[in-house]
Enzyme design. Sequence first.
Site, PDB file in Angstrom:
ATOM      1  N   ASP A  67       4.311 -10.432 -90.577  1.00 16.67           N
ATOM      2  CA  ASP A  67       3.286 -11.138 -90.879  1.00 16.67           C
ATOM      3  C   ASP A  67       1.886  -9.731 -90.944  1.00 16.67           C
ATOM      4  O   ASP A  67       2.307  -8.540 -90.266  1.00 16.67           O
ATOM      5  CB  ASP A  67       2.676 -11.699 -89.709  1.00 16.67           C
ATOM      6  CG  ASP A  67       3.083 -11.167 -88.494  1.00 16.67           C
ATOM      7  OD1 ASP A  67       3.559 -10.109 -88.253  1.00 16.67           O
ATOM      8  OD2 ASP A  67       3.401 -12.286 -87.467  1.00 16.67           O
ATOM      9  N   ASN A 134       4.206 -19.618 -76.802  1.00 19.41           N
ATOM     10  CA  ASN A 134       4.289 -21.152 -77.546  1.00 19.41           C
ATOM     11  C   ASN A 134       5.747 -21.782 -78.680  1.00 19.41           C
ATOM     12  O   ASN A 134       5.672 -22.759 -79.077  1.00 19.41           O
ATOM     13  CB  ASN A 134       3.272 -21.262 -77.830  1.00 19.41           C
ATOM     14  CG  ASN A 134       3.058 -20.203 -79.651  1.00 19.41           C
ATOM     15  OD1 ASN A 134       3.416 -19.774 -80.005  1.00 19.41           O
ATOM     16  ND2 ASN A 134       1.492 -20.168 -80.427  1.00 19.41           N
ATOM     17  N   HIS A 136       6.426 -19.851 -81.192  1.00 18.78           N
ATOM     18  CA  HIS A 136       6.058 -19.185 -82.995  1.00 18.78           C
ATOM     19  C   HIS A 136       7.237 -17.975 -83.314  1.00 18.78           C
ATOM     20  O   HIS A 136       7.140 -16.987 -82.222  1.00 18.78           O
ATOM     21  CB  HIS A 136       4.672 -18.676 -82.862  1.00 18.78           C
ATOM     22  CG  HIS A 136       3.880 -17.873 -82.327  1.00 18.78           C
ATOM     23  ND1 HIS A 136       2.650 -17.328 -82.351  1.00 18.78           N
ATOM     24  CD2 HIS A 136       4.393 -16.258 -82.394  1.00 18.78           C
ATOM     25  CE1 HIS A 136       2.416 -16.077 -81.895  1.00 18.78           C
ATOM     26  NE2 HIS A 136       3.666 -15.761 -80.941  1.00 18.78           N
ATOM     27  N   GLU A 141       3.679 -21.108 -86.431  1.00 20.84           N
ATOM     28  CA  GLU A 141       2.426 -21.349 -84.365  1.00 20.84           C
ATOM     29  C   GLU A 141       3.077 -23.492 -84.860  1.00 20.84           C
ATOM     30  O   GLU A 141       3.158 -23.804 -85.950  1.00 20.84           O
ATOM     31  CB  GLU A 141       0.841 -21.706 -85.022  1.00 20.84           C
ATOM     32  CG  GLU A 141       0.678 -20.314 -85.293  1.00 20.84           C
ATOM     33  CD  GLU A 141       0.049 -19.082 -84.082  1.00 20.84           C
ATOM     34  OE1 GLU A 141       1.497 -20.005 -82.417  1.00 20.84           O
ATOM     35  OE2 GLU A 141       0.463 -18.424 -83.875  1.00 20.84           O
TER      36      GLU A 141
HETATM   37  P1  PGA Z   1       5.592  -9.987 -78.210  1.00 17.53           P
HETATM   38  O1  PGA Z   1       4.809 -10.585 -78.746  1.00 17.53           O
HETATM   39  O2  PGA Z   1       6.160  -9.139 -78.330  1.00 17.53           O
HETATM   40  O3  PGA Z   1       3.720  -9.269 -77.938  1.00 17.53           O
HETATM   41  O4  PGA Z   1       5.561 -10.973 -76.297  1.00 17.53           O
HETATM   42  C1  PGA Z   1       5.913 -11.906 -79.354  1.00 17.53           C
HETATM   43  C2  PGA Z   1       5.169 -12.668 -80.689  1.00 17.53           C
HETATM   44  O5  PGA Z   1       4.712 -13.071 -79.862  1.00 17.53           O
HETATM   45  O6  PGA Z   1       6.131 -12.847 -81.553  1.00 17.53           O
END
Ligand code: PGA
Length: 238
Positions: A67, A134, A136, A141
């Site tokens: 992304d 959450n 995702h 999401e």
């Molecule tokens: P993080 O993010 O590795 O900074 O915890 C993971 C994500 O939000 O997919």
Amino acid sequence: MKKIVLDTYEEVSRAAADIYTRQLKEKPGSVLGLATGSTPLGLYAELVRRYQAGEIDFSRARSFNLDEYYPIGGDHPQSYKYFMYENLFNRINLADSQLPDGEAGDPRAECKRYDAAIEAAGGIDLMLLGIGHNGHIGFNEPASSYSMGTHYIDLTESSIAANSRFFTDGGTQPVKALSMGVGAIMESKSVLLIITGAGKAAIAKKLFEGRIYTDVPACFLLLHPDATVIMDRAANGG
Ligand code: PGA
């Protein structure tokens, strides 16, 4: 889903790097799906170390990232492109690396182009993922339905809040993004999910409850035929 629990973040990063080392030995021309975020930083540092030590060679491999924010310039320090070049691409010898273009004039056309590029490369061999609090994956999401292909999306309040700590320079934080869809992730030949830290223990517990929660996008991975999750003890509940 194969679940591996190790004591520390460092061990998780090394075990994940072992999977890349094996993957590139077996298929030097692999197509790698890559992720940003804090979780893979240890893995990327270990891959750089192994590359510098001559233990791994990316010269025939290619990558596609999950992304990118939209709109954002690739030279913006908070763009995922900048992150990837800083932490990995400038330090190893990948033959080609792509992200969705956060500067594309037409974001929807860019999504189509990105999907076509992944398909032309033969699809993704090994998809790396982190997980949001959450549930995702990428910027897919929690929702009532999910996109198959790369899509142009409004970020949720929770993702904007989680990432706001990185936009402290007074610049505008993007509220939209381009993200690979659940379809491209599920079509990857193998998936590697890394979950670390006590802050992820609640979502990890939910993931392994033995139910497919439709509001936890990562639950789709439970249906993938070759998915591995590597966790540290903290993420596994201590
Ligand atoms: P993080 O993010 O590795 O900074 O915890 C993971 C994500 O939000 O997919």
